[in-house]
Design an enzyme around this catalytic site. Structure first.
Site, PDB file in Angstrom:
ATOM      1  N   GLU A 190       0.852  -1.195   0.000  1.00 51.18           N
ATOM      2  CA  GLU A 190       0.000   0.000   0.000  1.00 51.18           C
ATOM      3  C   GLU A 190       0.885   1.241   0.000  1.00 51.18           C
ATOM      4  OE1 GLU A 190      -3.231   1.057  -0.344  1.00 51.18           O
ATOM      5  OE2 GLU A 190      -2.280   3.013  -0.088  1.00 51.18           O
TER       6      GLU A 190
ATOM      7  N   ARG B  15     -18.688  14.761   0.450  1.00 49.08           N
ATOM      8  CA  ARG B  15     -18.827  13.786   1.544  1.00 49.08           C
ATOM      9  C   ARG B  15     -18.511  14.521   2.835  1.00 49.08           C
ATOM     10  NH1 ARG B  15     -15.257   8.902  -0.719  1.00 49.08           N
ATOM     11  NH2 ARG B  15     -16.785   7.307  -0.327  1.00 49.08           N
TER      12      ARG B  15
ATOM     13  N   ASP C  69     -12.273  -1.601  -7.888  1.00 52.18           N
ATOM     14  CA  ASP C  69     -12.384  -0.407  -8.735  1.00 52.18           C
ATOM     15  C   ASP C  69     -11.388  -0.408  -9.889  1.00 52.18           C
ATOM     16  OD1 ASP C  69     -14.411   0.585  -7.188  1.00 52.18           O
ATOM     17  OD2 ASP C  69     -13.427   2.469  -6.670  1.00 52.18           O
TER      18      ASP C  69
HETATM   19  C1  LIG Z   1     -19.027   9.123  -2.885  1.00 51.34           C
HETATM   20  C2  LIG Z   1     -18.851   7.627  -2.849  1.00 51.34           C
HETATM   21  C3  LIG Z   1     -19.698   6.854  -2.040  1.00 51.34           C
HETATM   22  C4  LIG Z   1     -19.561   5.453  -2.031  1.00 51.34           C
HETATM   23  N1  LIG Z   1     -20.419   4.726  -1.263  1.00 51.34           N
HETATM   24  C5  LIG Z   1     -20.331   3.374  -1.285  1.00 51.34           C
HETATM   25  C6  LIG Z   1     -21.218   2.567  -0.496  1.00 51.34           C
HETATM   26  O1  LIG Z   1     -22.086   3.075   0.225  1.00 51.34           O
HETATM   27  N2  LIG Z   1     -21.098   1.212  -0.575  1.00 51.34           N
HETATM   28  C7  LIG Z   1     -20.134   0.619  -1.359  1.00 51.34           C
HETATM   29  O2  LIG Z   1     -20.080  -0.635  -1.404  1.00 51.34           O
HETATM   30  N3  LIG Z   1     -19.269   1.350  -2.097  1.00 51.34           N
HETATM   31  C8  LIG Z   1     -19.337   2.701  -2.065  1.00 51.34           C
HETATM   32  N4  LIG Z   1     -18.470   3.439  -2.809  1.00 51.34           N
HETATM   33  C9  LIG Z   1     -17.472   2.765  -3.645  1.00 51.34           C
HETATM   34  C10 LIG Z   1     -16.292   2.217  -2.853  1.00 51.34           C
HETATM   35  O3  LIG Z   1     -15.760   3.197  -1.992  1.00 51.34           O
HETATM   36  C11 LIG Z   1     -15.197   1.723  -3.799  1.00 51.34           C
HETATM   37  O4  LIG Z   1     -15.779   0.955  -4.829  1.00 51.34           O
HETATM   38  C12 LIG Z   1     -14.194   0.852  -3.060  1.00 51.34           C
HETATM   39  O5  LIG Z   1     -13.610   1.557  -1.999  1.00 51.34           O
HETATM   40  C13 LIG Z   1     -13.113   0.347  -4.024  1.00 51.34           C
HETATM   41  O6  LIG Z   1     -12.117  -0.340  -3.333  1.00 51.34           O
HETATM   42  P1  LIG Z   1     -10.760  -0.737  -4.062  1.00 51.34           P
HETATM   43  O7  LIG Z   1      -9.941  -1.418  -3.015  1.00 51.34           O
HETATM   44  O8  LIG Z   1     -11.035  -1.439  -5.332  1.00 51.34           O
HETATM   45  O9  LIG Z   1     -10.087   0.649  -4.462  1.00 51.34           O
HETATM   46  P2  LIG Z   1      -9.505   1.792  -3.527  1.00 51.34           P
HETATM   47  O10 LIG Z   1     -10.306   1.926  -2.289  1.00 51.34           O
HETATM   48  O11 LIG Z   1      -9.339   2.984  -4.386  1.00 51.34           O
HETATM   49  O12 LIG Z   1      -8.082   1.258  -3.089  1.00 51.34           O
HETATM   50  C14 LIG Z   1      -6.966   1.242  -3.944  1.00 51.34           C
HETATM   51  C15 LIG Z   1      -5.717   1.292  -3.068  1.00 51.34           C
HETATM   52  O13 LIG Z   1      -4.581   1.011  -3.854  1.00 51.34           O
HETATM   53  C16 LIG Z   1      -3.528   1.862  -3.465  1.00 51.34           C
HETATM   54  N5  LIG Z   1      -2.611   1.954  -4.599  1.00 51.34           N
HETATM   55  C17 LIG Z   1      -2.898   2.394  -5.846  1.00 51.34           C
HETATM   56  N6  LIG Z   1      -1.805   2.296  -6.638  1.00 51.34           N
HETATM   57  C18 LIG Z   1      -0.823   1.760  -5.873  1.00 51.34           C
HETATM   58  C19 LIG Z   1       0.538   1.431  -6.121  1.00 51.34           C
HETATM   59  N7  LIG Z   1       1.104   1.607  -7.325  1.00 51.34           N
HETATM   60  N8  LIG Z   1       1.294   0.909  -5.112  1.00 51.34           N
HETATM   61  C20 LIG Z   1       0.735   0.714  -3.882  1.00 51.34           C
HETATM   62  N9  LIG Z   1      -0.544   1.019  -3.589  1.00 51.34           N
HETATM   63  C21 LIG Z   1      -1.314   1.535  -4.573  1.00 51.34           C
HETATM   64  C22 LIG Z   1      -4.226   3.173  -3.130  1.00 51.34           C
HETATM   65  O14 LIG Z   1      -3.441   3.982  -2.285  1.00 51.34           O
HETATM   66  C23 LIG Z   1      -5.502   2.671  -2.442  1.00 51.34           C
HETATM   67  O15 LIG Z   1      -5.331   2.518  -1.052  1.00 51.34           O
HETATM   68  C24 LIG Z   1     -18.570   4.834  -2.835  1.00 51.34           C
HETATM   69  C25 LIG Z   1     -17.699   5.605  -3.616  1.00 51.34           C
HETATM   70  C26 LIG Z   1     -17.835   6.995  -3.633  1.00 51.34           C
HETATM   71  C27 LIG Z   1     -16.903   7.830  -4.488  1.00 51.34           C
END
Ligand SMILES: Cc1cc2nc3c(=O)[nH]c(=O)nc-3n(C[C@H](O)[C@H](O)[C@H](O)COP(=O)(O)OP(=O)(O)OC[C@H]3O[C@@H](n4cnc5c(N)ncnc54)[C@H](O)[C@@H]3O)c2cc1C
Length: 449
Positions: free
Chosen positions: A41, A204, A323
């Site tokens: 991370e 938010r 995502d």
């Molecule tokens: C306004 C809003 C409201 C939402 N409400 C909801 C809800 O009520 N319910 C729900 O289920 N979802 C909700 N979501 C969606 C949800 O927050 C995301 O879909 C979810 O957090 C995605 O998780 P992820 O781990 O795929 O990506 P992320 O949470 O973006 O995590 C990616 C991680 O990878 C790390 N990273 C990236 N590149 C690198 C690299 N090269 N080296 C090391 N680390 C790296 C980043 O620092 C980050 O910590 C909402 C989104 C928004 C914008």
């Protein structure tokens, strides 16, 4: 905690990203008996921007199986009903009692602070004893041919030439909507990676309980077990109490106009309170009072982005997750839920194989099991956003359907509370389906090439 030791239990799994998707993948793999799991991370601390998250029953079911729902429940709030209100005059358009939620879907509808969900996943990873979370470490390169990642301390990323290559057996790229892994995979197929600007943004914000103690009309929102969705022409506000009713979470969707002023690389910006009040200036007094309570400097604004469906989520022994491969609008609250479903399924896929040469095939089966479902959620969120963000001239017919909707669940113009959509979203047991379909997919012609 582990179910069984899988044949490849000591396979070295490298996870890029410690967001909800990456942490859930680490935990899901640990639960399936994998013992060599590393999460990289880039952030030096695991923090989530203060805001709420809906824990719908399909997500709660997985957290329960991962052994961490109890951790989340310590801080979560159970939602018993949903209100849809007209933003401009507070008129109740629709009210849905969630009395059917546990009976029909096995779990209540929870809402929580994002840090509560993150804490639950971290506690699970720590308790497993097999997950190494490396904070402050950026992945700066990926060798897709050989399943290796190049890492560097984030603090030295811009200046350091001392990078290190780490050999894995499998890489899960949960690196979020800006995924560099996705860009690299697409480039290898000659496709330019383009994130779509939805022209929507989101504030938010959080209101603290102490701020409403002398305002009974707002205190009842915080003390209750209901969600409130105020919809107005082209804008909406969704809100609910979190953190054991100590905070009221408010999240908006509105046309994006402020990012012109933000740095061109930024998708989040510190919002101006004044601008936020202007955006919702025609909303009812109850909403105005809530928004006015937000301290200056605590308004965060997000640019909402999506991505067209990808041709593939898998390249060699690397797979995208969360995502990174299906960023979504928040209008049916499934982003994190779908990332956790991905995590549960990729862990099953890897647990089923007996030799390393089948890792690519396992990842392709993970994709077959997940892609249609995740992309359906993205489409539904987009469609619901359009329905909820109609202009004033277009709302009459929709609002009529709102007023006719049943209080006890049934057809509803807001897919978030529509019982048919909930049946599809919340009844889906991704693990059960993965086990049921495994043999058929393993034998399938599509994978034999
Ligand atoms: C306004 C809003 C409201 C939402 N409400 C909801 C809800 O009520 N319910 C729900 O289920 N979802 C909700 N979501 C969606 C949800 O927050 C995301 O879909 C979810 O957090 C995605 O998780 P992820 O781990 O795929 O990506 P992320 O949470 O973006 O995590 C990616 C991680 O990878 C790390 N990273 C990236 N590149 C690198 C690299 N090269 N080296 C090391 N680390 C790296 C980043 O620092 C980050 O910590 C909402 C989104 C928004 C914008």
């Amino acid at each position: 905690m582990a179910i069984d030791s899988p044949p490849l239990s000591s396979a070295k799994v490298l996870i890029i990203g410690g967001g909800m998707g990456g942490l859930a993948t680490a935990l899901a793999l640990a639960r399936r008996g994998f013992t060599n799991i590393t999460v990289f991370e880039m952030a030096s601390k695991l923090t989530e921007i203060g805001a709420g998250i809906n824990i719908t029953p399909n997500l709660a079911r997985l957290l329960d199986r991962f052994g961490v729902l109890n951790v989340l429940q310590e801080e979560a709030v159970v939602i018993r009903s949903a209100n849809i209100l007209k933003g401009t005059n507070d008129e109740a358009l629709s009210f849905v009692k969630y009395s059917y939620m546990e009976k029909d879907f096995g779990y209540p509808f929870f809402v929580a602070h994002r840090t509560s969900l993150q804490r639950a996943l971290i506690v699970g990873c720590q308790q497993s004893g097999v997950v190494d979370i490396k904070l402050g470490v950026s992945v700066t390169g990926i060798d897709l041919e050989n399943a290796r990642v190049q890492i560097c301390p984030t603090a030295e990323r811009e200046v350091s030439t001392t990078t290190e290559w780490i050999q894995g057996d499998v890489i899960i790229a949960a690196d979020g909507v800006k995924s560099a892994t996705r860009a690299l995979m697409l480039a290898r197929s000659g496709i330019k990676d383009e994130v779509e600007d939805t022209r929507q943004a989101s504030y938010r914000i959080l209101v603290r309980r102490e701020q409403v103690l002398d305002k009974p009309e707002l205190l009842e929102l915080l003390d209750g077990n209901q969600t409130y969705r105020w919809i107005g022409p082209r804008r909406l506000i969704m809100s609910y109490p979190i953190l054991k009713h100590t905070l009221f979470n408010i999240v908006s969707a509105h046309p994006d106009s402020n990012f012109a002023e933000a740095p061109s690389t930024s998708w989040t910006t510190r919002g101006s309170k004044q601008r936020m009040l202007e955006v919702f200036s025609d909303f009812c007094p109850r909403v105005q009072s809530l928004l006015k309570l937000v301290p200056d400097g605590e308004v965060c604004e997000w640019k909402l982005r999506v991505h067209a469906p990808l041709p593939t989520w898998v390249d060699g022994r690397t797979a995208l997750l969360g995502d990174a491969c299906h960023p979504t609008l928040p209008h049916i609250a499934q982003g994190a839920a779908q990332a956790v479903e991905d995590a549960a399924v990729v862990a099953i896929a890897l647990s089923k194989i007996t030799t390393e040469k089948d890792i690519h095939k396992a990842l392709r089966i993970y994709q077959l099991l997940r892609k249609e479902r995740a992309e359906f959620c993205v489409k539904e969120a987009d469609a619901n956003g359009r329905e909820m963000l109609l202009s004033d001239e277009e709302v009459a017919e929709r609002d009529k359907r709102f007023r006719e909707a049943s209080k006890d669940g049934g057809a509803n113009p807001d897919k978030f509370v529509d019982k048919n959509t909930q049946n599809i979203l919340f009844n889906h047991d991704c693990e059960k389906i993965a086990f049921e379909r495994w043999d058929e997919l393993w034998e399938s012609e599509e994978l034999s090439t």
